[in-house]
Design an enzyme around this catalytic site. Sequence first.
Site, PDB file in Angstrom:
ATOM      1  N   LYS A   1       0.843  -1.208   0.000  1.00 10.62           N
ATOM      2  CA  LYS A   1       0.000   0.000   0.000  1.00 10.62           C
ATOM      3  C   LYS A   1       0.871   1.247   0.000  1.00 10.62           C
ATOM      4  O   LYS A   1       0.658   2.170  -0.788  1.00 10.62           O
ATOM      5  CB  LYS A   1      -0.879   0.003   1.247  1.00 10.62           C
ATOM      6  CG  LYS A   1      -1.489   1.342   1.596  1.00 10.62           C
ATOM      7  CD  LYS A   1      -2.368   1.327   2.824  1.00 10.62           C
ATOM      8  CE  LYS A   1      -1.647   1.516   4.109  1.00 10.62           C
ATOM      9  NZ  LYS A   1      -1.321   2.910   4.455  1.00 10.62           N
ATOM     10  N   ASN A   2       1.920   1.252   0.843  1.00 11.72           N
ATOM     11  CA  ASN A   2       2.709   2.474   1.031  1.00 11.72           C
ATOM     12  C   ASN A   2       3.721   2.708  -0.075  1.00 11.72           C
ATOM     13  O   ASN A   2       4.475   3.680  -0.036  1.00 11.72           O
ATOM     14  CB  ASN A   2       3.391   2.443   2.396  1.00 11.72           C
ATOM     15  CG  ASN A   2       2.367   2.583   3.510  1.00 11.72           C
ATOM     16  OD1 ASN A   2       1.200   2.917   3.246  1.00 11.72           O
ATOM     17  ND2 ASN A   2       2.761   2.304   4.732  1.00 11.72           N
TER      18      ASN A   2
ATOM     19  N   CYS B   1      -4.414  12.292  12.610  1.00  6.97           N
ATOM     20  CA  CYS B   1      -5.201  11.053  12.488  1.00  6.97           C
ATOM     21  C   CYS B   1      -5.096  10.336  13.824  1.00  6.97           C
ATOM     22  O   CYS B   1      -4.595  10.877  14.807  1.00  6.97           O
ATOM     23  CB  CYS B   1      -4.653  10.194  11.352  1.00  6.97           C
ATOM     24  SG  CYS B   1      -3.092   9.437  11.772  1.00  6.97           S
TER      25      CYS B   1
ATOM     26  N   ARG C   1       0.608  14.287  12.892  1.00  2.00           N
ATOM     27  CA  ARG C   1       1.057  14.133  11.492  1.00  2.00           C
ATOM     28  C   ARG C   1       1.338  15.490  10.836  1.00  2.00           C
ATOM     29  O   ARG C   1       0.754  15.865   9.819  1.00  2.00           O
ATOM     30  CB  ARG C   1       0.017  13.356  10.676  1.00  2.00           C
ATOM     31  CG  ARG C   1      -0.468  12.074  11.276  1.00  2.00           C
ATOM     32  CD  ARG C   1       0.568  10.997  11.467  1.00  2.00           C
ATOM     33  NE  ARG C   1       1.079  10.398  10.259  1.00  2.00           N
ATOM     34  CZ  ARG C   1       0.501   9.378   9.622  1.00  2.00           C
ATOM     35  NH1 ARG C   1      -0.627   8.913  10.058  1.00  2.00           N
ATOM     36  NH2 ARG C   1       1.043   8.870   8.525  1.00  2.00           N
TER      37      ARG C   1
ATOM     38  N   ASP D   1       4.929   0.413  11.950  1.00  5.94           N
ATOM     39  CA  ASP D   1       3.645  -0.164  11.516  1.00  5.94           C
ATOM     40  C   ASP D   1       3.461  -1.588  12.010  1.00  5.94           C
ATOM     41  O   ASP D   1       2.352  -2.129  11.943  1.00  5.94           O
ATOM     42  CB  ASP D   1       3.525  -0.146   9.983  1.00  5.94           C
ATOM     43  CG  ASP D   1       3.463   1.270   9.457  1.00  5.94           C
ATOM     44  OD1 ASP D   1       3.664   1.455   8.251  1.00  5.94           O
ATOM     45  OD2 ASP D   1       3.260   2.195  10.264  1.00  5.94           O
TER      46      ASP D   1
ATOM     47  N   ARG E   1      -8.436  -0.284   5.038  1.00  9.37           N
ATOM     48  CA  ARG E   1      -7.529   0.667   4.387  1.00  9.37           C
ATOM     49  C   ARG E   1      -6.228  -0.015   3.965  1.00  9.37           C
ATOM     50  O   ARG E   1      -5.560   0.458   3.054  1.00  9.37           O
ATOM     51  CB  ARG E   1      -7.201   1.828   5.341  1.00  9.37           C
ATOM     52  CG  ARG E   1      -8.331   2.794   5.595  1.00  9.37           C
ATOM     53  CD  ARG E   1      -7.845   3.980   6.410  1.00  9.37           C
ATOM     54  NE  ARG E   1      -6.535   4.400   5.935  1.00  9.37           N
ATOM     55  CZ  ARG E   1      -5.505   4.660   6.731  1.00  9.37           C
ATOM     56  NH1 ARG E   1      -5.640   4.529   8.045  1.00  9.37           N
ATOM     57  NH2 ARG E   1      -4.348   5.037   6.251  1.00  9.37           N
TER      58      ARG E   1
HETATM   59  C1  EPZ Z   1       4.521   6.794   6.204  1.00  8.70           C
HETATM   60  O1  EPZ Z   1       3.817   7.836   6.861  1.00  8.70           O
HETATM   61  C2  EPZ Z   1       3.560   5.614   6.147  1.00  8.70           C
HETATM   62  N1  EPZ Z   1       2.370   5.976   5.389  1.00  8.70           N
HETATM   63  C3  EPZ Z   1       3.156   5.221   7.570  1.00  8.70           C
HETATM   64  O2  EPZ Z   1       2.334   4.058   7.480  1.00  8.70           O
HETATM   65  C4  EPZ Z   1       4.415   4.860   8.353  1.00  8.70           C
HETATM   66  O3  EPZ Z   1       4.058   4.555   9.681  1.00  8.70           O
HETATM   67  C5  EPZ Z   1       5.392   6.043   8.319  1.00  8.70           C
HETATM   68  O4  EPZ Z   1       5.682   6.401   6.959  1.00  8.70           O
HETATM   69  C6  EPZ Z   1       6.705   5.714   9.012  1.00  8.70           C
HETATM   70  O5  EPZ Z   1       7.293   4.614   8.415  1.00  8.70           O
HETATM   71  C7  EPZ Z   1       2.413   5.947   4.038  1.00  8.70           C
HETATM   72  O6  EPZ Z   1       3.437   5.650   3.454  1.00  8.70           O
HETATM   73  C8  EPZ Z   1       1.136   6.276   3.319  1.00  8.70           C
HETATM   74  P1  EPZ Z   1       6.806  10.120   8.259  1.00  8.70           P
HETATM   75  P2  EPZ Z   1       4.442   9.345   6.868  1.00  8.70           P
HETATM   76  O7  EPZ Z   1       6.677  11.370   7.466  1.00  8.70           O
HETATM   77  O8  EPZ Z   1       5.082   9.615   5.561  1.00  8.70           O
HETATM   78  C9  EPZ Z   1       6.970  13.306  11.778  1.00  8.70           C
HETATM   79  C10 EPZ Z   1       0.445   2.722   7.843  1.00  8.70           C
HETATM   80  O9  EPZ Z   1       0.020   2.168   8.875  1.00  8.70           O
HETATM   81  N2  EPZ Z   1       6.865  14.296  10.702  1.00  8.70           N
HETATM   82  O10 EPZ Z   1       8.026   9.273   8.104  1.00  8.70           O
HETATM   83  O11 EPZ Z   1       3.403  10.267   7.340  1.00  8.70           O
HETATM   84  C11 EPZ Z   1       5.650  12.567  11.972  1.00  8.70           C
HETATM   85  O12 EPZ Z   1       4.785  13.299  12.819  1.00  8.70           O
HETATM   86  C12 EPZ Z   1       0.963   4.143   7.923  1.00  8.70           C
HETATM   87  O13 EPZ Z   1       0.498   2.175   6.709  1.00  8.70           O
HETATM   88  C13 EPZ Z   1       7.017  15.655  11.026  1.00  8.70           C
HETATM   89  O14 EPZ Z   1       7.237  16.015  12.180  1.00  8.70           O
HETATM   90  O15 EPZ Z   1       5.553   9.168   7.995  1.00  8.70           O
HETATM   91  C14 EPZ Z   1       6.073  11.280  12.590  1.00  8.70           C
HETATM   92  O16 EPZ Z   1       6.267  11.486  13.983  1.00  8.70           O
HETATM   93  C15 EPZ Z   1       0.812   4.762   9.288  1.00  8.70           C
HETATM   94  N3  EPZ Z   1       6.899  16.567  10.036  1.00  8.70           N
HETATM   95  C16 EPZ Z   1       7.432  11.007  11.940  1.00  8.70           C
HETATM   96  O17 EPZ Z   1       7.874  12.265  11.398  1.00  8.70           O
HETATM   97  C17 EPZ Z   1       6.658  16.205   8.729  1.00  8.70           C
HETATM   98  O18 EPZ Z   1       6.589  17.096   7.855  1.00  8.70           O
HETATM   99  C18 EPZ Z   1       7.368   9.981  10.811  1.00  8.70           C
HETATM  100  O19 EPZ Z   1       6.555  10.492   9.810  1.00  8.70           O
HETATM  101  C19 EPZ Z   1       6.502  14.839   8.429  1.00  8.70           C
HETATM  102  C20 EPZ Z   1       6.619  13.902   9.421  1.00  8.70           C
END
Ligand code: EPZ
Length: 434
Positions: free
Chosen positions: A22-23, A116, A121, A306, A398
């Site tokens: 999915k990701n 969420c 996020r 995850d 999802r």
């Molecule tokens: C991706 O989310 C995945 N989603 C998530 O999977 C996964 O848990 C995550 O990466 C970490 O591996 C998709 O790919 C659609 P991040 P993403 O940006 O891109 C902080 C699932 O269950 N952050 O690496 O949103 C954020 O708050 C989902 O399939 C900022 O502070 O993850 C978090 O604490 C859930 N500012 C950390 O970084 C930003 O601009 C990781 O977020 C962006 C992120």
Amino acid sequence: MDEYRIEGGHRLQGSVRVQGAKNSALPILAACAVCRGISVIHNCPQLSDIDATINILRHLGCKVTVEGHTVTVDSTQINTGHVPDTLMQEMRSSVIFLGAIAARMGKASVSLPGGCEIGLRPIDLHLDALRKLGAVVTEEGGHIYLDCPEGMKGSVISLSFPSVGATENVLIAACTAKGTTTLVNAAREPEISDLADFLNRCGARITGAGEGIITIEGVSALHGAQHHVIPDRIVAASYMLAAAVTHGNVTLQNIIPAHLGPVTALLQEAGCDIRVHEKQLNISAPSQLKAMPTVRTMPYPGFPTDVQAPMMAACCIADGTTIVIETIFESRFRHVPELCRFGADILVDGRIAVVKGVNVLHAATVSAPDLRGGVALVLAGLAAQGQTTVRELQHIDRGYESLADELSRLGADIRRVKNEDGSKQENGNADLKE
Ligand code: EPZ
């Protein structure tokens, strides 16, 4: 709403073919918006998040057809840079469209994705990176407006955190920037490499994906391409854990074992026998799992956040105590109170959960709090004595394609039923087909 009815205590045996990631599919489909042509994406999982992404592509002006697991996107014509709130709010990771739309149209306007179930996020890293690429970014009234009429300009961008989404937005936006972009402290997840592979097939010049420093040499335009999405490592880990909690023996087909390193290592520590052969893996679990001392989530190649919730379900019935440390998201323990309804012994303090294994879990009626927390409750139901009911299945839909069907095929007693009148049960497939 539908719910799962699970009669626990059945040992899982047999083999399961793991769905496409999915990701990986989500950013690849979003990236089609920057390609001027027809792309054919194979091995796309059939999920509500994929449907939400296709709805946005169609809104932008793309012609999209779906045949089984193949999605064809004709993005020759894109006629708007605006994504309405209704479509943006269907899936928070739609923020991944920002870079693609801005690079293609010279402007973009989307609603702030908002938080969420697992955390706030924020998208500050995305917006700062797009500003570095020359976009003028304004936020007003819960909306984001990007303006880059002259197109993007290559830049050196250092991420303070290896954000997956921010890395993906930069990769997509920088492909057609003027000049070269260097992204430092990039996310290394396999889904990043898969996205880069797709973009390079479309004519991009990306090197270093999967490492901490990625270089993107801008080209004038991207064309369409064919691509086969990599297997979903999180779904694969979930099925490994379903075997682990039922003392089962399960073979996973169509996986990339190297993507499961930290999960395999921990389950071997818990006493599982795991054998890997090319694109498949066999896991044989002991009658009693040994407790893993510590589960700490980290950016790839560390233990994936995850898989934290599904892994915690296994820790609940292990022999000993496990310390679970969630370092990525600030609110990713919402499955804990639901697991405790099964009789699990878990203490949470901030981002640390202390899980003391118990001899037996008792069936319960529980509600999925989010996607991966929901699967943790299904795993607990597979292990528990008695009949468990899991509600709020829209979260699970999802990310997991036909979960009940696949688990039934492995020997689980799980059925998906409607609960409008509390009695009507679906015949045939365990998974209700809408
Ligand atoms: C991706 O989310 C995945 N989603 C998530 O999977 C996964 O848990 C995550 O990466 C970490 O591996 C998709 O790919 C659609 P991040 P993403 O940006 O891109 C902080 C699932 O269950 N952050 O690496 O949103 C954020 O708050 C989902 O399939 C900022 O502070 O993850 C978090 O604490 C859930 N500012 C950390 O970084 C930003 O601009 C990781 O977020 C962006 C992120």
